[in-house]
Design an enzyme around this catalytic site. Structure first.
Site, PDB file in Angstrom:
ATOM      1  N   HIS A 168      -1.607  -1.397  -4.171  1.00  0.00           N
ATOM      2  CA  HIS A 168      -1.525  -1.097  -2.742  1.00  0.00           C
ATOM      3  C   HIS A 168      -1.945   0.351  -2.467  1.00  0.00           C
ATOM      4  O   HIS A 168      -2.827   0.620  -1.644  1.00  0.00           O
ATOM      5  CB  HIS A 168      -0.086  -1.339  -2.257  1.00  0.00           C
ATOM      6  CG  HIS A 168       0.140  -1.029  -0.813  1.00  0.00           C
ATOM      7  ND1 HIS A 168       0.070  -1.986   0.171  1.00  0.00           N
ATOM      8  CD2 HIS A 168       0.418   0.138  -0.183  1.00  0.00           C
ATOM      9  CE1 HIS A 168       0.301  -1.423   1.352  1.00  0.00           C
ATOM     10  NE2 HIS A 168       0.518  -0.125   1.165  1.00  0.00           N
ATOM     11  N   GLU A 169      -1.325   1.278  -3.178  1.00  0.00           N
ATOM     12  CA  GLU A 169      -1.616   2.698  -2.933  1.00  0.00           C
ATOM     13  C   GLU A 169      -3.054   3.036  -3.331  1.00  0.00           C
ATOM     14  O   GLU A 169      -3.677   3.915  -2.734  1.00  0.00           O
ATOM     15  CB  GLU A 169      -0.618   3.591  -3.670  1.00  0.00           C
ATOM     16  CG  GLU A 169       0.871   3.326  -3.369  1.00  0.00           C
ATOM     17  CD  GLU A 169       1.228   3.338  -1.883  1.00  0.00           C
ATOM     18  OE1 GLU A 169       0.455   3.911  -1.093  1.00  0.00           O
ATOM     19  OE2 GLU A 169       2.274   2.752  -1.514  1.00  0.00           O
ATOM     20  N   HIS A 205      -5.267   2.507  -0.385  1.00  0.00           N
ATOM     21  CA  HIS A 205      -5.250   3.698   0.479  1.00  0.00           C
ATOM     22  C   HIS A 205      -6.135   4.808  -0.103  1.00  0.00           C
ATOM     23  O   HIS A 205      -6.899   5.462   0.603  1.00  0.00           O
ATOM     24  CB  HIS A 205      -3.816   4.249   0.590  1.00  0.00           C
ATOM     25  CG  HIS A 205      -2.913   3.476   1.502  1.00  0.00           C
ATOM     26  ND1 HIS A 205      -3.207   3.261   2.830  1.00  0.00           N
ATOM     27  CD2 HIS A 205      -1.695   2.896   1.298  1.00  0.00           C
ATOM     28  CE1 HIS A 205      -2.202   2.576   3.405  1.00  0.00           C
ATOM     29  NE2 HIS A 205      -1.289   2.338   2.482  1.00  0.00           N
ATOM     30  N   GLU A 220      -3.930   0.923   6.438  1.00  0.00           N
ATOM     31  CA  GLU A 220      -3.114  -0.135   5.844  1.00  0.00           C
ATOM     32  C   GLU A 220      -3.989  -1.344   5.498  1.00  0.00           C
ATOM     33  O   GLU A 220      -3.702  -2.071   4.540  1.00  0.00           O
ATOM     34  CB  GLU A 220      -2.002  -0.527   6.826  1.00  0.00           C
ATOM     35  CG  GLU A 220      -0.909  -1.391   6.231  1.00  0.00           C
ATOM     36  CD  GLU A 220      -0.018  -0.669   5.211  1.00  0.00           C
ATOM     37  OE1 GLU A 220      -0.085   0.585   5.092  1.00  0.00           O
ATOM     38  OE2 GLU A 220       0.735  -1.367   4.506  1.00  0.00           O
TER      39      GLU A 220
END
Lengths: 508, 508
Positions: free
Chosen positions: B275-276, B279, B305
């Protein structure tokens, strides 16, 4: 004593203004630690900009005419009441004034040019050093020196002192070339014969080899942390990390130590950790309530260096301490054989040998490294030595002071970052620190008879208690001379240091 | 395209001013990362001060009347020449103006009061949450909400919009309650029946247990780093560390990811890293030359996001990717048995189950968590819900939207930091991001037929290339709507997200 509350409007405004400056300084300290310890390369350009911008904002606030007006007003207001409180305010104002004068001496353009010139020169140095190619850095260093000299001229005029004193004052408030010359002249007379005698005597003693083997980094780090804790480091207010060059950075309640590990030599990292822990103990020992004011911060670089060298050179190379530590080290690394014996370890830890590299020097030859740099940087600042002539001048002076001539500039004038990073006038504080360390340790042991026997048990609590009271808790309340007089009964002289050297190297 | 050089004096002055602001923002980002990832507790008080002071300086520069005058001047100057350059400058000025308006809307006192109120409330929340004791934080939250509402009123007046829109605009420039209401209403109609059908179907399928065992942190970290590199993360411009709550911070050329490790579940850390990393790829893909200007930074939170969820939810839970990854995971952890089979892993990674905690929610129930928060924060901002009534309102709405009632406030209204830290108007961007992710991934796969087969080989290069061109390289040149239209052919609608859910959960 809690931080006294200023009672006049000007004093209150100053207090707030310097608390903001202090916050910016602390932010910068963390950003600098980050750059050295954890930042990926990609962040370099942006970080230089962040640091330049914050430094510029700091300079603007510090040098603002309003800051000067507030200082004028606060200085004329007569504070009645408690003389202790009054002298606290006075010391704080004096330190504010000193910083304001330093800042106003330089126009903002020069501040930024210095920051950029230092970045450019440091980057060139990083390329030049491994290649031992001074030509790669000569031009940026000339440009930087021109800016440093301009800055020295401006500060000398503002402070009413000489060029070198003006630069020195930033690192060593109140420091004077004349006093340093006297101390260094004393050492220069003393050291050559002394070194000869030490080398002679060393030959007659047994081998002084360090333990060899493979020392896993994890075990080295664990021993380092344990040693830090034993010396009184508070891990809830600091960290230990890794960087190319060990340093102590961060802020008093968030001290960032770094070291580097050598798989084949645990003593190197351990003693760099001990050194930086000495710095850290000073920071952590500053009065918590005063930290947002100039008077609440460390006195200057020579006192700071005295705290690191006190532990690195005085305490942890003391035979009593080594006798306590040797079994711990043996156990930790499974060490056995003659080089793990206390006596051999003591000899290894006090081995004297002229070498090219300052940061690897023993305490007997270290002053020669510093005197060399002091003489050269003074000559460059005063226009008596051109950058182009630096390598030759370095090598000549090395031959005269240390008896050895560097075969290349990597082992000569390219070895230290200081000049290439814009830090001129800093070097003498290393040897002032070594002398101060000897004087402070000697005074502490005389004052509290519990200190010496505790060391033999690996305990520093009595010593640290004395340092906390006599040095750390006083922060910048007193001048360096007054601080040393209050703690040891006299201002700095070279005698105690020379006595220490004689005792350790000719009698021990 | 390199950053175009401004041609008028006002534009040049603005450019420099915003470059300085950008440096301060980046410094703050590093100080915030440091606080979460490495700072010892002792540094907390000082760090809060550093952040408050830098934020205040930032606000002063941004809100200065001079900034407004320069913007007025620059906006009236008609730039001739290249229309691409002109629209770059226009987009940059628009973003400058937006930030200036946000800053001038708030008096400095309110900015500082908000910062302090958030610090106090967050600290109270840290004590209240583990004890599930809302009473401990009610008063500080009331105080903070009062300041947030004051700020919303001031910004609403300055921006000429509603209270909630005014707060939302900070995270999601141009975002509007009306549009969100429409999208969320659509989901609210769709999801309950859909969830029922999914739960029904899930029962009929095989078990969906995650692999159990002990997963050493070192091995988890190695797998995480390897996965980051495979997804295109550039380690020369970023790091991976540990913090209590995973996040992506730092700066575009120095991205700081964090995760946390659970010895009994490697999937949790791995997917938080993925997820990160999404980003981070966005940050690292921003045009290097524009980074010191507002137009060069990420568009807003919903697009941000979308990039994280695209990798976490779309790519790395895709059966093709899991089929590729499963043998790697088995090999890495010595896994064997039915729960390590690709099919079981796929089921585990797409298991749907209403639960109390948002950050643990699956993608089907996640929107209900967000809609709940959106409704409640809107009501509080608009004065329709008192803080004292928040726990009850939360539990009622949870029952209605998720079908479950939290047994205590730790599992209810105390679970997220956002409100307690002053972040109001942020929550909708999570679900806007999920919908955007589905729409972007769908468009990418249609645009480049090489994307899907590459995933089955564990390769994302074609996908990342498309994202770089269509999303990352555009930075803030376009509005969110225009960006999405340019990349996917239409502004955001819920259809692609619903289609994705249907395909994955009712047909897969």
């Amino acid at each position: 004593m809690p931080s006294p509350i200023p009672t006049t409007p000007a004093a209150r405004a100053l207090h707030q203004r310097f608390a903001r400056l202090s916050a910016i300084e602390d932010a910068l300290a963390i950003l600098q630690w980050d750059r050295a310890a954890v930042m990926p390369d990609g962040g370099g350009e942006g970080r230089a900009e962040q640091i330049a911008v914050l430094s510029g904002l700091h300079h603007d606030i510090l040098a603002a005419p309003e800051t000067g007006h507030l200082l004028d007003d606060a200085e004329t207001e007569q504070g009645a009441g408690d003389p202790v409180v009054a002298s606290w305010h006075q010391a704080n104002r004096a330190e504010m004034r000193r910083r304001h004068v330093h800042a106003t001496a330089l126009p903002r353009d020069l501040v930024e040019a210095l920051a950029r010139g230092a970045s450019v020169c440091e980057q060139a140095w990083r390329a030049a050093r491994p290649q031992a190619d001074f030509a790669l850095v000569q031009q940026p260093l000339e440009a930087l020196l021109a800016l440093v000299r301009e800055s020295a001229r401006a500060k000398a005029e503002a402070l009413g002192c000489g060029l070198y004193d003006a630069l020195l004052d930033e690192y060593e408030p109140g420091g004077k070339v004349a006093a340093i010359e006297a101390l260094f002249a004393d050492l220069e007379t003393f050291l050559p014969d002394f070194l000869g005698a030490v080398m002679e005597r060393q030959k007659a003693k047994g081998p002084a080899n360090r333990p060899t083997g493979v020392f896993p980094r994890v075990a080295q780090e664990a021993l380092g942390r344990e040693t830090m804790a034993r010396l009184g480091f508070d891990f809830s207010a600091g960290r230990l990390d890794v960087s190319a060059h060990p340093f102590c950075g961060g802020t008093p309640r968030d001290v960032r130590l770094t070291t580097r590990y050598d798989d084949g030599d645990f003593i190197s990292a351990l003693f760099s950790v001990i050194h930086e822990t000495g710095h850290a103990l000073y920071e952590q020992g500053l009065p918590a309530d005063w930290l947002d004011q100039p008077v609440g911060r460390a006195r200057g670089m020579s006192v700071h260096e005295s705290q690191s060298l006190l532990f690195e050179m005085q305490v942890c190379r003391d035979p009593a301490w080594v006798a306590w530590a040797a079994p711990v080290w043996r156990e930790r690394f499974g060490g056995q054989g003659p080089e793990w014996e206390t006596e051999t370890l003591c000899r290894a830890l006090t081995r004297v040998e002229p070498g090219f590299i300052r940061v690897e020097a023993d305490e007997v030859t270290y002053p020669a490294h510093v005197i060399l740099r002091f003489r050269l940087e003074r000559a460059m600042i005063e226009g008596d030595l051109a950058v182009a002539d630096l390598p030759g001048a370095w090598n000549d002076l090395s031959e005269r002071l240390l008896g050895i001539r560097p075969p290349n500039d990597r082992l000569g004038c390219l070895q230290d970052i200081h000049w290439y990073d814009g830090a001129w006038g800093y070097f003498p504080t290393y040897t002032l620190g070594a002398m101060t360390a000897a004087q402070v340790f000697d005074a502490a042991r005389r004052a509290d008879p519990a200190i010496t026997p505790a060391l033999a048990r690996g305990e520093v609590a009595p010593l640290l208690g004395w340092l906390r009271r006599e040095i750390h808790a006083r922060a910048s309340l007193l001048s360096t001379d007054a601080l040393l007089s209050a703690a040891t009964g006299r201002p700095l002289d070279a005698q105690v240091f020379k006595d220490h050297l004689r005792r350790r190297y000719l009698e021990g």
